[in-house]
Enzyme design. Sequence first.
Site, mmCIF file in Angstrom:
data_model
loop_
_atom_site.group_PDB
_atom_site.id
_atom_site.type_symbol
_atom_site.label_atom_id
_atom_site.label_comp_id
_atom_site.label_asym_id
_atom_site.label_seq_id
_atom_site.Cartn_x
_atom_site.Cartn_y
_atom_site.Cartn_z
ATOM 1 N N ASP A 562 -24.784 -29.628 26.984
ATOM 2 C CA ASP A 562 -25.179 -29.818 28.493
ATOM 3 C C ASP A 562 -23.848 -29.538 29.307
ATOM 4 O O ASP A 562 -22.518 -29.746 28.815
ATOM 5 C CB ASP A 562 -25.563 -30.989 28.808
ATOM 6 C CG ASP A 562 -26.458 -31.100 30.397
ATOM 7 O OD1 ASP A 562 -26.533 -30.168 30.789
ATOM 8 O OD2 ASP A 562 -26.896 -32.347 30.560
ATOM 9 N N GLU A 565 -21.034 -25.450 32.241
ATOM 10 C CA GLU A 565 -20.872 -24.273 33.134
ATOM 11 C C GLU A 565 -19.435 -23.956 33.343
ATOM 12 O O GLU A 565 -19.015 -22.693 33.543
ATOM 13 C CB GLU A 565 -21.323 -24.803 34.520
ATOM 14 C CG GLU A 565 -22.932 -24.924 34.559
ATOM 15 C CD GLU A 565 -23.495 -26.216 34.213
ATOM 16 O OE1 GLU A 565 -24.619 -26.153 33.794
ATOM 17 O OE2 GLU A 565 -22.683 -27.043 33.935
ATOM 18 N N ASP A 642 -31.846 -29.515 36.172
ATOM 19 C CA ASP A 642 -32.369 -30.672 36.840
ATOM 20 C C ASP A 642 -33.567 -30.236 38.086
ATOM 21 O O ASP A 642 -33.098 -30.548 39.081
ATOM 22 C CB ASP A 642 -31.331 -31.342 37.570
ATOM 23 C CG ASP A 642 -30.257 -31.879 36.426
ATOM 24 O OD1 ASP A 642 -30.487 -31.754 35.113
ATOM 25 O OD2 ASP A 642 -29.012 -32.091 36.691
#
Length: 1430
Positions: A562, A565, A642
């Site tokens: 996770d 980015e 999300d």
Amino acid sequence: MLQLNASSSKWTAFFLLCLAVCSLLTPAVTVKHENFKTCDQSGFCKRNRAYADTALSTSSWSSPYTLEASSVKFDKGLLTGVVTKKIGDETVRLPLTVAFYESGTARVTIDEEKRQKGAIELRHNSKAKKERYNEAEKWAIVGGTALSKGAATSQGAEKGTTRVAYGPGSAFEAVIRHAPFGVDFKRDGETQVKFNAQGLLNVEHWRPKIDKPVPEKKEGEEEKRDGEETAAVEPNDATTEDEGTWWEESFGGNTDSKPRGPEAVALDISFPGYQHVYGLAEHAGPLSLKETRGGEGKYSEPYRMYNSDVFEYEMDSPMTLYGSIPFMQAQKKDSTVGVFWLNAAETWVDITKSSSSANPLSLGIGGTTTTNTHWISESGLLDVFLMLGPKPQDVVGAYSELTGYTQLPQQFAIAYHQCRWNYVTDEDVKDVDRKFDKHKIPYDVIWLDIEYTEGKKYFTWDPMTFANPLGMQKQLDEHERKLVAIIDPHIKNEGNYYVVDELKSKDLAVHNKDDNIYEGWCWPGSSYWIDCFSPKARDWWKGLFRYDRFQGSAKNTFIWNDMNEPSVFNGPETTMPKDNLHHGGWEHRDVHNVNGLTLVNATYDALLARDKDEDKHHVRPFVLTRSFYAGSQRMGAMWTGDNQAAWPHLEASIPMLLSMGISGFPFAGADVGGFFGNPSKELLTRWYQAGAFYPFFRGHAHIDTRRREPYLAGEPYTQIISQALRLRYSLLPAWYTAFHESHTSGAPILRPNYYVHPSDDKGFGLDDQFYVGSYGLLVKPVVREGQESQEIYLADREKYFDYFDFSSYAGPGMVSVQAPLDAIPLLMRGGHIIPRRDRPRRSSGLMRWDPFTLVVVLGSEGMAEGTLYLDDGASFDYEEGAFIHRRFRFDGATGLLMRVLKAMERVRVEKVIIVNAPELWKGKGEVEVNEEGTSASGKSSAVRKVGMEWFAGDGAKAAWAVVRDPGVGLGRGWRIGFAGRSSKHNEPDMPAVRKTRGSKKPKTAEPSQSCQSAKSTSSSGDSHGYLQDREVSLIEHWNDRIPTTDAARAITSPNDQDAVVQATEEPFHSGDDVLQRSTFDDLRRAESFGPGYHYPSDLLSVHFYLGLTGIMVLRILLAWAMLALIATAVHLGIGLVHASALETATLTQLVVANNDLWALLVNITKASILTQYLRIFRGPRTRALCFLLLATLLPAASWAVLGGTLLCSPVAKLWNPGVPGHCISAQRYWLSVACTDIALDLLVLLLPLPAITALHLPRRQKVSLILVFALGFLVCGVSIARLATVLLMSEDGEYVRSGIWAIIWSVIEANVGIICACLLALKPLVGRIWPSLLEEGSTGMPPKHSMRLPEVQNTGTPGDGWPSEGGSNVTTLVSPTTRTMGKSNSKGEMGLKRPSLALSLPVMREVEEGSAAAPAGMPLALACTSAMGC
């Protein structure tokens, strides 16, 4: 005053009430727009948009880019030249490369000569690289770049152009214009795509920064007032550029130093005649991309691709999200084209459309729409790939060949995943695991978010909350479940943490613009970021996952990446500064969008091998990523981030996943239930119904939300959710085959209407319904609150059938399908064969050896086809040929019949279901079955009869037929005939196996080729229809490893009275070493899996029992010792009491008086054995009653005999005055007990004989039968020996010695009984090794009993995959008109009506003699899977 006070009190109460209500509501969340740039705030986007505005508004505009004709060269599929850019007196040289590949893909690349040669100066003493970033290809491109040998230039090209013909049959052509530079791509003479048709090509070249002097203020000019802004100077033409953001740019408190100055690239790409464009994943908007230049129903911002942690993203927006795939497809009637923009920097894409009205003089020719796109990237090369189709699969396939096909995941990865932030302890995890089992809800994976770590330090476990991670994972592994733990790229900056210490000492982290280690802020606080562009960093990262380093991880541990980015809480736009430096000197601006891919790539490589065993034999990794780029599909799965617990987010998930699928990344999903907020029970239920058709199926929730595991929803929601989950599990064979198809061809798993029906322009904009794989399953989930019906668009005239009740629908056009809360709108398109596994299990791993159900959906022409792919579901052995891939088609040809590994013989065909069965079969009660290789000579066996039932349609419902248990396994080819065949049509013996070597990457034949091959093999004298199983990849690899399951397939034709179903296998072999490892893994799992685990038949052999010996002997001895000690203590205690009541307390009296206790133990054991036989014929209540009677009445009889003999001892003494009374009573007692035990032993042996004679057992199961009877004979033999001892010794008057010997025999018998009881308690040995006798759901007996109405029940007994608990849990219902579910009442009726999901899941139950027959119209899916084997 009183009135005022009263009024105040009322208002106070009102405000308190409002406050209380507000406190119960979850606050609405929304994205913080101020944290993310718009185009106007992004300097290069604003400049190029202004450039486009000037060019498009100027009628005399001409692009300043020209291809020098003298520089053009063409050789072996590669055209090179130089494009010049004229700016005033300056000429900028831009090297051009146009490559033509064998795949039919073309590639246009433009670089900058000065930067390429390093002839520029960097500002701020930067250590960044001077070249334009040219390594995106290294990460994204893996194939499809072989230059075309057939490409050639055309001699008759117009002046000022260069023409190159290429592609299949030279059907493609590239027309390269020299001045202004541009490229038109044609297919069959028609222009499909244009580059630079609008003249928006712009390559921002390097130039030195010139500090312009500040103009002096002239006398008399007023000072600028506070707050007054100077007017911006507008450029008077496109060549007069705005320099305001060339050299530095500030946003969010961070200033980008831009050491290389402006370096953006831009190009317009036009699609003449194309109205719809798709792709540009990932965005929360419709599948068909909207225009972006403002107007009603249009966006005002371009689509942005800049991977970002967008907290609480909004719907219907071009705003950037977590991943970027710059791949676009354009669609018009019967034509698809695509472009792939290979650039890893921040990218914006504008979309506009222009229409031309129809010419009234051109009859039949309407107006056309052209879609114009404008691509803008901040840095890097201008690098564009072009695919000319013409079919959607041609475009997606060509793109996938370039960037790689999606990973073939392990089988568990496509099942259900349970996650939340966070399960707080290891006991919490184990409790959730147990509750899923308690409520009989299947799942495969449970997830841990960041809270499992010690202080958010990855590769550690919190010693307080996860003190025993291996014990937790051991419990999961007992049911073949997995654990996924999160590990993010940010490493906590804290002392005495070995990971960060190594990261710093080895200099493996990302650097800042000053070339020092970059420090930012994320979940752990101060953090560093691993730089996975560095080979050394990747190697170090791989080592961290080794089992000996990541202590507490196990073989069933997998990883979730996770925040990659990367997400940086205190960075600009919640990410890293663009002037940070990566390995090789590349700035972060150059590589931002590919950064997440590099981390997943390193994690994937790490999970390939985590110890020495895995070094030799890799396992398929599972990695979930949030950030992605083109090529990430090769390493794992993604999810949409999300989202929120709101209906619009459920609705948006479908077009988002469809977009991912056509963008080459089909292994995608959305958080079921929504990450933020608390969903209503209706929303949660509907989301699970939709999620059952997500390729990646995971429930997830925020740490602040309420717990929402499916079993907490309450009825009827829990049961409806459970049925949705079981529907997913039953269709796993179809899902796995769809994944394999995507893995080999790039085809999306969820397919939008335009992909399946490229000729239907009315459906090009549909994005709320989709097809699953190649199976014709059309799904349109309910995504709006309170909706109880769904309008589904049918694009063709083929028949469609409701998956659950076989209602028939026809198109083209909209049809209405009822969709109450307990129903999923799911249709089956005619002409397909759908494989299922219908037995409910705890996890997908426990379904490994389950039989298959085949749903054959006959189309309008009476045809059907389908495929099935199987391998071991875990390793890479399939790359060496260890797989089974079969194609089935109903046509007039006879296919080759193949055999498979013996280990597969017991994986069988459980049912053959034919939807839309022809009325000609009405009244037909049996079919003919012929199986290959079952005769003594190894040739085809004689034809045998198997029962078939045909059910008439009811109104709109189609007729259907079912063949229950045709008695064919997957070890041989087989054929099912639905009508008698004359002698002249007798089939020849089935051919032998053709053996070939496997290739590294097995290819799948096209269905059309297979069908043509099938037709060519049919004999002229045989016009009968068959289910054709065509070879897709026939491989026999002698040293392949673990055996895998396969499924026989079966369909019929409604137009052929003599239809035949035929299925064959491809060979599959297993190496002994791996088979042995697999075998003992199975043995280990079986000890805990209980009734959910089935062994393959080849394991029911000598080596199987030897493998269990060490485990079982120890357990038996321990159990025997404990029972013997307890029984002996009680025995002696009661003996002393009895002895004190007799005249003399002799040893003989002691043992005689208390032998009844041993008899009690023996009789209970025998009664339990007997009830195991009786359970074959009786239901659960009958078995319980039998057990109680046998376990109480028989021991009571022994007590009665004992009491009688003791009371009669004075009388016996009168009969024989010379014999002591206690000896006479003992003798009578021993005789009576011995006779009673022998009678009971004979009962145990004789009662099951009717069942045994009715069983049609394979040879190996007979071994199990012999072992069972051996125990019975042993017990009986002991009783007979005791009787003989008493009789023989009593003749010599040795009463005391005979009594002692009798007691010795009794103790032996009792211990044998105790061992039997231990064996019965050990389900893996008795309940699994002897399934034909002791397991409900055994397939040993023929289907000669009809079904009870109105439901098929799952009693929770062995064979259903679930622990046995109280109550009768109904998992399958049979009535198509009244769908029910839930717990059955005493009458077998159900309380909740119409849960449609239950109909697809046939399960196990006993079928009693004399029960009612199945009603007409009963769905075939519910036909029969009883304990009798139907």
